[in-house]
Write an enzyme that holds these catalytic residues in place. Structure first.
Site, PDB file in Angstrom:
ATOM      1  N   THR B 137       0.809  -1.315  -0.371  1.00 56.83           N
ATOM      2  CA  THR B 137       0.187  -0.107   0.091  1.00 56.83           C
ATOM      3  C   THR B 137       1.171   1.059   0.459  1.00 56.83           C
ATOM      4  O   THR B 137       1.903   1.427   0.367  1.00 56.83           O
ATOM      5  CB  THR B 137      -0.964  -0.067   1.154  1.00 56.83           C
ATOM      6  OG1 THR B 137      -1.892  -1.075   1.663  1.00 56.83           O
ATOM      7  CG2 THR B 137      -1.933   1.106   1.589  1.00 56.83           C
ATOM      8  N   GLY B 176       2.506  -2.788   8.127  1.00 55.52           N
ATOM      9  CA  GLY B 176       2.701  -2.982   9.934  1.00 55.52           C
ATOM     10  C   GLY B 176       4.345  -3.923   9.801  1.00 55.52           C
ATOM     11  O   GLY B 176       5.221  -4.222   9.224  1.00 55.52           O
ATOM     12  N   GLU B 420      -6.790  -5.352   3.922  1.00 57.53           N
ATOM     13  CA  GLU B 420      -7.292  -6.862   3.078  1.00 57.53           C
ATOM     14  C   GLU B 420      -8.547  -6.439   2.483  1.00 57.53           C
ATOM     15  O   GLU B 420      -9.138  -7.952   2.126  1.00 57.53           O
ATOM     16  CB  GLU B 420      -6.999  -8.402   3.962  1.00 57.53           C
ATOM     17  CG  GLU B 420      -6.553  -8.416   5.117  1.00 57.53           C
ATOM     18  CD  GLU B 420      -5.382  -8.269   4.407  1.00 57.53           C
ATOM     19  OE1 GLU B 420      -4.881  -9.171   3.101  1.00 57.53           O
ATOM     20  OE2 GLU B 420      -4.077  -7.999   5.013  1.00 57.53           O
TER      21      GLU B 420
END
Lengths: 657, 657
Positions: B137, B176, B420
């Site tokens: 992303t 993350g 997701e």
């Protein structure tokens, strides 16, 4: 300014400045509001710049600092406690200030205290020689006030009340400003005289020393800890062990305990409801509509800056607001923000009229006002909470970042569904009024104007023949009216059937509660649509604004029918074919309003400082701001985690595994 | 144990222990799960005791500490990376651990890397000689992967790729473990060879030194700051400036750049979808159903301890779960938790079958699996998010306290609607499959078993004649099937009409998008009801459990009809009179299930430590625990606000005002 956002402003179908002035109630007020906002925002003490990085302790300290500074500021600026600036000050601070409960403390003394009590306490409070709070709710008791367990026993020998918290569930819990700040509070307790209970009464109790702020003897108090929002407020707990206050500390405008222990009630207690009514109406504007407008501003501006996927192969990626699904998420919320702004005007007018009557000792409007304030508080807070959540989710991952401003708007507005009366219970109070009114109307007795429609309830069918018929306010207002009346009458019938079949009244009420709440919501929804249509109707002079307001009104109404199709189809008032027309008209409105979406949120006139959002600023520099703000986060300071855990791991001290 | 809670357990209509075992898939698994949970909870490193008081930095440090300690623990306990314990470990940790993206890093190398790449990187990662992340992303690009802007230019002279972030919107954002921990990451970038773009490819890039953790040359990286939840995760940003990686660092199982710059594609890329499919199915159980079950446990236990108002005058205040409105809030969410547990079993089975096929090189099931994983991810996350919010609000003020555990459950599950794959986009992907299947079914072509019902679509009316008929799974499953088929067929018709009237295909799709998403949700809802009914049907041996499961299944189905009445009434499949029967049957079920509500949540078998809720503990000591926990809050430390602001105020330094 981001060119994608700038281009949206060039094609506005109306004057944003004129719409702003109209929403404010005139250009003069807009001027005053902007002056207040500017004065507040220029003052660095009121800055909210690092708010998203602060701990609960830091937020509390900042809020106290702001509250203390605000006194000085108001004096400097010549703003008074009752002046027109007050609501603009609160708006400019975004509620991020302490001592709001101090105001409730003062209000309760003004309303429930004798002239002598008012003369003693109000000047002290006004000069902040004490800090007040309002201790009603207990750990085990909220909305049901009669269930409060704190006791106040009159001791005739010392002319004192002895206050006690008999068990843990009786501990006062939640009162704002009480956890760390307040020196005094109004405690609601069951009054006992010679063993007899006289019900709940308010007592002024000092809880902290004015000298060193230590807790007074018999007082246990503190902060209730972290919450979903309101980090800046020290919601507190309070336990009382044989705390004695003089007889004069019971607020005694309406009830008094005389020196010999005689209990005397005087005047009407009904006026107490009126305080709650006023609070519920007051909170709608500041705590609900403003956050909703902010969320719409942020989400809509972001949705014309953000591009994703392609509407046509080979073209540039499309602005996400050009997708029907995004329009269908956001534009109904925008329409609702306008609808609620207008219903709030309506409620304030109704309230002011009622207040006038009450001052003339006419209490006839109280039941209607109570029903209205309850039902609309519930309906508007619930709707707006969902709306803010939709705005947040419509911004995808970035909406989930605190820096978007949306998470804090959401977690704060959510509380409005709970405080000042839990929504379901409020809806049931409105339902009680509606059921009574329906019974009265059915037997030809007079009812308040807002519910006369219940008398005219009859079966019927919607006369609309084409999708454009559903752009007629008469058509859809009629549909809402029919639907609300049907839900109320059918629930009244069920209730009656149950009672007639031998079910006890309380149980019958409980067995109808889901439908009663639904009926109350339907009534409020109907009045909101009707009021929106009437507001647009009245707006004769400003054609450009009227046109776009008419579109929003249509959208609000048709969205409601589309989303609650079942209750309109149920008795055949609308046919399936008509519902298809509603759907088409509704979906066709989306691209029409979409063209003016940015000007429509610009008209809310929030400054960037006020929005405090990396996604929602006027210039649309979304990505730059996210990056810039993220770099200031304390999470970008060196962490001890590296030396302690990561280094040993990476240097393979665990290689024996 | 609180006597009000204890009494609820004495009247259970079934064996809680047997239900737990059945939910776990056998008593043996329950035993294993409990052993894992006990081992984790006994270890103080994994404690979540002060979690609600911790800052983002403290949460991150704790999560890293836990992740590092977990390696040791797993070794000690003999738990392996692929063992059956893994899901129980994750459940016991409540996801509060770092390095989850390290696993995704490994998975992507395993799936997309050549044997040589796997041989090089996986052992390093397994031994934690590096910490991996997954950088897909970007700040300006999420779901639409083709729009990614990061570039990787092949330099034939040095046999390297040169990675760049050409502008701010191309910055990697959200990954993350990347903000502060990762040393390596898989970067997705547009591959350029001699000026020609070959689309998005994955590259392994080192971002931090293994020696001292400093950022590598050309790398700008950090933490993206505060979010609505996931304080323990260092979601990060990453900018690349002429960062060179060797040719061998492009994951090249399916595509390779040869030394001379020749681009070679081999194998199928379809398998990439399968990774997403597997992730979407995997997250439903851990990230969605478990939090929903926890929220139900907390809210239902609290609702039998909390008493408020009276159901009958003169009686004790009633447990709030005895009010119809409270039952109607909570019990449908409880039913949904069971429904989703069963649909998850169904999806996992479908997935495992499909995986088997794929290993036999048969890719036929991919479209159906993709459609299922997308649609159910969207439907289940959205439904469950609302459900947790309902649970929170149903607990009133105390639900709003962080100490209830509900705010963090809500703010965490909310993210599942976004990550997701954003839910609306996922539903539209399911809709694409349904529209295709409908077209195929209409022309007699074969379609996957889950959508054969689309071929049988015909007008009709529900045969139910009494309210008890609506307790027949055949009746309501048929109603759901009819409704889903109608929504799909009518939207397909609208789409066709638009295209035939000359609207371009992409625009026509956009103009139907709201209805397409609705149809996809209806399909998933139908399959969920059908699967619940079949699960109950199969459960022949355990009569007590079957009976209560049948009630829950009925409730889930009827709640759905009651709440979405419009789509069932629209074409007259259900009449208004039948809808009244549905309503009666639905409301009648509430007090029946209410009797077993506590045993039904006890069966989820969450420990108190795992719930981490002052309201939801097994012993029901709600008020004591709230008080005890509040006292530990850092907000009860002395604040500098007193000396700085309150003291001067109270000591009347402002008395000149």
């Amino acid at each position: 300014v981001n060119p994608d956002l700038a281009s949206e402003r060039q094609t506005a179908s109306f004057s944003v400045e004129k719409l702003t002035a109209w929403l404010d109630g005139g250009a003069e007020r807009t001027g005053l509001r902007r002056a207040v906002v500017e004065a507040i925002e220029r003052d660095p003490v009121f800055s909210r710049e690092n708010q998203y990085f602060q701990s609960q302790n830091e937020r509390y300290e900042a809020a106290v600092r702001k509250a203390v500074h605000l006194q000085k500021k108001m004096h400097e600026m010549g703003w008074t406690d009752n002046g027109p600036e007050l609501k603009y000050i609160y708006r400019a601070l975004a509620g991020d200030v302490a001592f709001l409960l101090h105001r409730v403390f003062m209000r309760s003394i003004s309303m429930l205290g004798s002239d002598k009590q008012v003369a003693k306490w109000i000047p002290l409070a006004t000069r902040y020689q004490l800090i007040g709070s309002y201790a009603q709710t207990e750990l085990g008791h909220g909305t049901y006030l009669q269930g409060l367990e704190t006791t106040a026993v009159f001791d005739v020998t010392t002319q004192e009340f002895i206050l006690n918290t008999p068990k843990i569930s009786a501990m006062k819990w939640w009162p704002g400003d009480m956890g760390r700040s307040a020196t005094h509070t109004v405690v609601f307790a069951q009054l006992y005289i010679e063993g007899k209970c006289y019900g709940v009464h308010p007592f002024i109790v000092q809880i902290r020393s004015l000298q060193d702020h230590s807790l007074c003897p018999g007082i246990t108090a503190g902060d209730i800890g972290p919450k979903m929002n309101f980090e800046h407020i020290d919601n507190g707990f309070l336990m009382l062990q044989n705390v004695r206050v003089p007889r004069e500390n019971m607020l005694n405008k309406f009830c008094e305990v005389q020196p010999d222990g005689t209990y005397v009630r005087s005047g009407s207690q009904k006026i107490n409801y009126f305080t709650m009514t006023s609070v519920r109406i007051a909170l709608i504007s500041d705590e609900v509509i403003a956050p909703l407008m902010k969320a719409c501003t942020i989400a809509i501006r972001y949705s014309v800056v953000r591009r994703q996927s392609k509407l046509e192969p080979g073209e540039q990626e499309a602005k996400i607001l050009d997708y029907q699904t995004q329009q269908e998420k956001l534009l109904p919320q925008l329409a609702a923000a306008y609808a609620f702004h207008f219903i709030n005007d309506y409620l304030e007018e109704l309230f002011n009229k009622g207040y006038g009557e009450i001052q003339r000792k006419n209490f006839d409007t109280l039941p209607e006002l109570h029903a209205f304030s309850s039902g609309f508080k519930a309906m508007v807070t619930q709707y707006s909470t969902s709306a803010v959540e939709i705005c947040l989710r419509a911004c995808g991952g970035h909406g989930y970042s605190s820096l978007s401003g949306l998470p804090s708007l959401y977690t704060k507005i959510l509380a409005s569904c709970i405080y000042e009366g839990e929504n379901t219970i409020l809806l049931l109070q409105t339902a009680r009024f509606l059921i009574k009114s329906f019974a009265a109307a059915s037997t030809g007795q007079p009812v308040p104007p807002s519910v006369t429609y219940l008398a005219a309830m009859k079966p019927g069918k919607c006369p609309a023949k084409s999708k454009s018929d559903f752009l007629s306010p008469d058509i859809y207002t009629e549909a809402y009216q029919h639907m609300a009346a049907r839900l109320i009458s059918s629930t009244a019938a069920k209730l009656q059937d149950l009672v007639q079949s031998g079910v006890k009244k309380h149980h019958a009420w409980n067995q109808c509660a889901v439908q009663l709440a639904q009926a109350a919501k339907a009534h409020c929804h109907y009045i909101t649509v009707k009021n929106f249509a009437e507001t647009v109707e009245k707006l004769k002079t400003q054609a450009g604004i009227q046109k776009i307001m008419k579109h929003l009104c249509d959208l609000f109404a048709l969205h409601g029918i589309f989303s609650n199709a079942g209750v309109f189809l149920h008795d055949g008032y609308l046919s399936g074919a008509q519902m298809d027309m509603v759907t088409t008209s509704y979906l066709d409105l989306l691209p029409v309003i979409r063209k003016d979406a940015v000007p429509l949120v610009d008209a809310f006139d929030f400054t960037d400082q006020n929005l405090n959002s990396a996604l929602g600023s006027y210039d649309g520099q979304v990505y730059q701001r996210l990056y810039e703000w993220a770099q200031k986060s304390p999470t970008n300071k060196m962490s001890p985690a590296y030396e302690r855990y990561l280094k040993p791991l990476l240097h393979n001290k665990l290689s024996h595994l």
